[in-house]
Design a protein around this motif. Sequence first.
Motif, mmCIF file in Angstrom:
data_model
loop_
_atom_site.group_PDB
_atom_site.id
_atom_site.type_symbol
_atom_site.label_atom_id
_atom_site.label_comp_id
_atom_site.label_asym_id
_atom_site.label_seq_id
_atom_site.Cartn_x
_atom_site.Cartn_y
_atom_site.Cartn_z
ATOM 1 N N VAL A 224 0.820 -1.236 -0.002
ATOM 2 C CA VAL A 224 -0.062 -0.008 -0.139
ATOM 3 C C VAL A 224 0.914 1.118 -0.014
ATOM 4 O O VAL A 224 0.477 1.992 -0.561
ATOM 5 C CB VAL A 224 -0.843 0.226 1.329
ATOM 6 N N ILE A 225 1.887 1.067 0.741
ATOM 7 C CA ILE A 225 3.019 2.406 0.603
ATOM 8 C C ILE A 225 3.454 2.408 -0.748
ATOM 9 O O ILE A 225 3.844 3.544 -1.139
ATOM 10 C CB ILE A 225 4.070 2.106 1.862
ATOM 11 N N GLU A 226 3.834 1.480 -1.367
ATOM 12 C CA GLU A 226 4.717 1.580 -2.350
ATOM 13 C C GLU A 226 3.639 1.838 -3.554
ATOM 14 O O GLU A 226 3.883 2.804 -4.526
ATOM 15 C CB GLU A 226 5.142 0.097 -2.959
ATOM 16 N N ASP A 227 2.343 1.424 -3.676
ATOM 17 C CA ASP A 227 1.263 1.672 -4.622
ATOM 18 C C ASP A 227 0.755 3.175 -4.580
ATOM 19 O O ASP A 227 0.867 3.833 -5.645
ATOM 20 C CB ASP A 227 0.043 0.830 -4.534
ATOM 21 N N SER A 228 0.742 3.881 -3.537
ATOM 22 C CA SER A 228 0.334 5.409 -3.447
ATOM 23 C C SER A 228 0.862 6.000 -2.376
ATOM 24 O O SER A 228 1.102 7.445 -2.806
ATOM 25 C CB SER A 228 -1.422 5.133 -3.299
ATOM 26 N N LEU A 229 1.140 5.523 -1.406
ATOM 27 C CA LEU A 229 1.700 6.492 -0.355
ATOM 28 C C LEU A 229 2.907 7.266 -0.549
ATOM 29 O O LEU A 229 3.555 8.459 -0.258
ATOM 30 C CB LEU A 229 1.742 5.981 1.080
#
Length: 895
Positions: A224-229
């Motif tokens: 989730v961090i890699e995909d958007s944050l």
Amino acid sequence: MIKRDLYYERIPTKSLREDVRYLGDVLGRVIKKQEGQSFFKLVEDTRLLSKANLANKHVKDPFKNILNKIKNLNPENTFKLARAFNHFMNFINLSETTDASRKLDEYENNKKNSNKNIFIEEIFEKLFKDKKITNKKIYDVAKKLNIGIVLTAHPTEVKRRTLIQKYNKIIKILEQRDLYKKNLSKLKTLDKDLYNEITIIWNTDELKRSKPTPSEEARWGLAVIEDSLWDSIPKVYRRLNNIFLKNMGKSLPRNFNPIEFGSWMGGDRDGNPNVTAKVTSEALLLSRWEAAKLYEKQLTNLIRSLSMKKCSTQILNITGKTFEPYRVFLRPLRDKLRATHILIKEHLVNKEPLDHKKLLSNTGEILTPLRVVRDSLIQNQSENIAEGDLLDLIRRARCFGINLAKLDIRQESSRHTKLISEIVKKKYNKDYFLWNESEKLAFLSSRIKSKKNLIKNSLLKNKENKEVWSTFNVLVDQPKECLGAYVISMTSAASDILSVAYLQKEAKIVNKLRVVPLFETLDDLRNAKSIMNSLFSLPWYRKSINYKQEIMIGYSDSSKDAGKLSASWHQYKLQDEILKLAKKYKIDITFFHGRGGSAGRGGGPIQATLKSQPANSVNGKIRITDQGEVIQQKYGYEPLAKYNLCSYIGAVVQATLNPPPEPKIKWKQLIEKMSEISMKSYRSNINEKSDFIRYFRTVTPHKALGKLSIGSRPSKRKNVDNIQSLRAIPWVFAWTQIRLFLPAWLGTTEALNYASSKVFKKILVDMEKNWPFFNSTMDILDMVISKVDPEISKVYENQLADKKLKIVGKKLRSQFETLKRLNKVITPFQIRKQRKVFRTSVIIRNIYSEVLHITQSIVMKKLTLKKLNKNKKQHLADALMTSIAGISAAMKNTG
């Protein structure tokens, strides 16, 4: 009226309706192609029956036609029908996500003021215009913001990551269709792409067939961090900085870093035997591996870009003569990042020995060379280059550090007590369990101050104690910035807190984790002041924590223990009492809110949530958990990730600079009485000896929830079949499935009935209008009321309940109808009118969710039959799990 945020605002627009219709039509074509005309007709006929139901709710038996349509289906078609409506629900959610992004684009691109005070620019503009608040004060608060967002692996995300990724592709297709509205050839290509994507989705198994391991959960959080944050953070920081450039003509300090991410994935061992010391060690390395990969990729792009020769003497002194000084200067950092992720990968995958000295060990190793490059660019008239990708990378490094999210450790208090008890027995031949609290505190205090250590691995014989001690040993060698807090669940005494301080000392942890008590049950919330007073009164303790204390408030277990209204009030009181206590001892307090996604577990709009806390409880800093499906909803898609991160910043600043008023004595007296009435009523209802518990076990699908492979943690703390041992998540989850939402309102009816009498009516209305805490409480209650559908619970009862259980259901529905009436009486018409607008999305969802509820109830009934072959039973079991997922999507939360 409380302010809205887009996460909860879902007023159907023309574009939203068009997207829903478009996705539904394509799904219909896919179903017809894949399953044939006959099955497609079944889906469409069922949908039209439900739509007709919505328009004619006042008939005696509203679900009769749909029931007749579904109950005679064979198990395979029942499963496929559940799948169809599950996908319909998820596509509605995708359409809403895209529409929310559209609204944000409309604001940012056209600079249209929403006048809703929900965008970060509007919030600050309002503050800058407030004559009571100086610009300096706004600046000082902004530069010191400390917002901890903690991602947890609580098992509430029912969608497979494979499907989440495919849903993201659909969102991108919808976005592109907006961009190419007038390009017919491009639209045809996009339509084909969508048809292909939905064909793949239809032919993909949407059920998780095995439970994820804690390591897999950790990977999911990092994804989730890699995909958007990763991309959102520098944009959010730039946006915040631009506000001050515009209004004050100056930037925030170079090192400002308002948001810090934390994680419980791989560190939360409370009731989860699958999280071991080895798992925690792997989770820490995994996060460093992922961080190094992301930094290396970004740095490689930066090196390719910085081909200039002109640079500072500081860089030339290091690189010597070269035509590409920036590239030469940054390559050693890039190489170390590459080595870090390669070495960790070899260790985790191929079990190669790991030399920690070769790994990147602190953020300074990244920031120092990047700052040198930035200074050089500014000195050489390349400010525009310095403020671009380079500054974004610097801001990422400040926020994410060397492991993306600091890992918290969470363990239940009793596990530490057992470990210390074994040591005391071995060393002193005494029973630690029999000591009173004063004796425990005296012992722990003396041992913490002592330079000698008692615990040796060879002393420990108990397997569980060895595991607890192993975790402390794992923490010894970790880089300081990789770790967050040590959270003690079920904290019920001061000795629980000193136990962890003592064990850290025994393990010789140099960079000790801050010890955070988690107060969860009603008794613990009530006793928190006394517990913390016994510690704050000790001068050595105050000094040991550097006069800073973090305290976590549990929303889930307190609500399960005492009911939502009573728990909410005691959470509020705890903060108020602790703040006064901290002021006496000059302690700086940070509150950590353990909120879930659903209303029954503390969920709700962040602005209203923080505005409703006691004055000065936020004070520029806060930590909050984001759990399960909420993580994906808020951060899985970059435009909404940016919006939600900005919402956190705006909410914290607002709550700090414009704190709510001190509640009047009459308000507190009335809510105290309401809390007491609510708690007694709630506990009376869930009495273990009553038919209520049998109703819960028979009518809700709570047993099936334990079989959902949505988390590594068991659904119960202990292997005991009672409500107390059941975790709050499946408790809330089960009631959500049958549309009664009891955890969010049970007990409140009697409290409001008492408070709405002539004696208190005026006070109650005053509270609703002027006290943010009570206004927010009533707003959440109104949202819950809009989601409850008593008629749906009857469907389950007709399939599964006997006469006694139907009496229980009738009583619950009567309580709810009274609550609904009281809500109308208490809440001013204008506020009710505003709230109603924001609830329209729930009504639209009912067309699809009703079919899923009816399917679920029929399947639950059929699964009780003994004469089922293996194949039929599997189809029915899959239909049940699919209906659970679909209803979760319809309600926008699970537990």
